[in-house]
Design a protein around this motif. Sequence first.
Motif, PDB file in Angstrom:
ATOM      1  N   UNK A 225       0.846  -1.180   0.000  1.00  0.00           N
ATOM      2  CA  UNK A 225       0.000   0.000   0.000  1.00  0.00           C
ATOM      3  C   UNK A 225       0.885   1.235   0.000  1.00  0.00           C
ATOM      4  N   UNK A 226       0.568   2.176  -0.876  1.00  0.00           N
ATOM      5  CA  UNK A 226       1.266   3.449  -0.858  1.00  0.00           C
ATOM      6  C   UNK A 226       0.808   4.231   0.362  1.00  0.00           C
ATOM      7  N   UNK A 227       1.680   5.042   0.932  1.00  0.00           N
ATOM      8  CA  UNK A 227       1.268   5.836   2.098  1.00  0.00           C
ATOM      9  C   UNK A 227       0.052   6.697   1.757  1.00  0.00           C
ATOM     10  N   UNK A 228      -0.902   6.730   2.672  1.00  0.00           N
ATOM     11  CA  UNK A 228      -2.143   7.472   2.455  1.00  0.00           C
ATOM     12  C   UNK A 228      -1.938   8.926   2.887  1.00  0.00           C
ATOM     13  N   UNK A 229      -2.203   9.877   1.999  1.00  0.00           N
ATOM     14  CA  UNK A 229      -1.979  11.301   2.329  1.00  0.00           C
ATOM     15  C   UNK A 229      -3.110  11.893   3.179  1.00  0.00           C
ATOM     16  N   UNK A 230      -3.290  11.370   4.380  1.00  0.00           N
ATOM     17  CA  UNK A 230      -4.418  11.761   5.227  1.00  0.00           C
ATOM     18  C   UNK A 230      -4.450  13.252   5.508  1.00  0.00           C
ATOM     19  N   UNK A 231      -3.302  13.851   5.784  1.00  0.00           N
ATOM     20  CA  UNK A 231      -3.309  15.275   6.137  1.00  0.00           C
ATOM     21  C   UNK A 231      -3.773  16.139   4.961  1.00  0.00           C
TER      22      UNK A 231
END
Length: 197
Positions: free
Chosen positions: A147-153
């Motif tokens: 999984x690619x890092x999720x850009x939550x911010x």
Amino acid sequence: MFVTNKILNRLDDKKITDYGQKISVDDKKINVSIHGNGQETIVLLPGFGTAAPALDFTPLVNELKAYYKVVVVEPLGYGLSDLPTSERSTKNIVSEIHETLQKLDITSYTLMGHSIAGIYGLDYSRTYPDEVTAFVGIDTSFPTQSVDPFPASSYKLLRDLGVFRLLLKPDSLMAPDVDSKTKEQIRLISLKNTMNA
């Protein structure tokens, strides 16, 4: 735009129609929607970011409820459930779902999970093997999935600025066979729940 979004969010909260029943778990309320009277029970768990699982699963529930008792659990932070205060770990989520089912006296069921619920479903099935009669995955995630890092911010910023409000259209949220009232409720709950903890 930010201020307008905040004001509209408060107004939207009053437009959300209550559904399901609230089950107390660790001083929080988990919303559960139950349909059908079949002898066998299916417990549906949502995918990551599904704002209103009980409404989102409407087409599937409509197909299953003639044959099964269908229980849609909206984990903390989803649908009409309370926001979580505990860490969002697999262990905590599985424990909260299990306690919810125990309080409903549901002790034998097929677990059916969408997306990230595949991870929870695997752990759940291992933890409570005497209760889970089968696990059905709907396009599920799995433990070794990259999984690619999720850009939550970034997404939270877009939510707070009101960009999601501009982009979320009711017709883009559901299958065409779902009525416009349900689609609008999903939009309202999506605006409320998008990117919460």
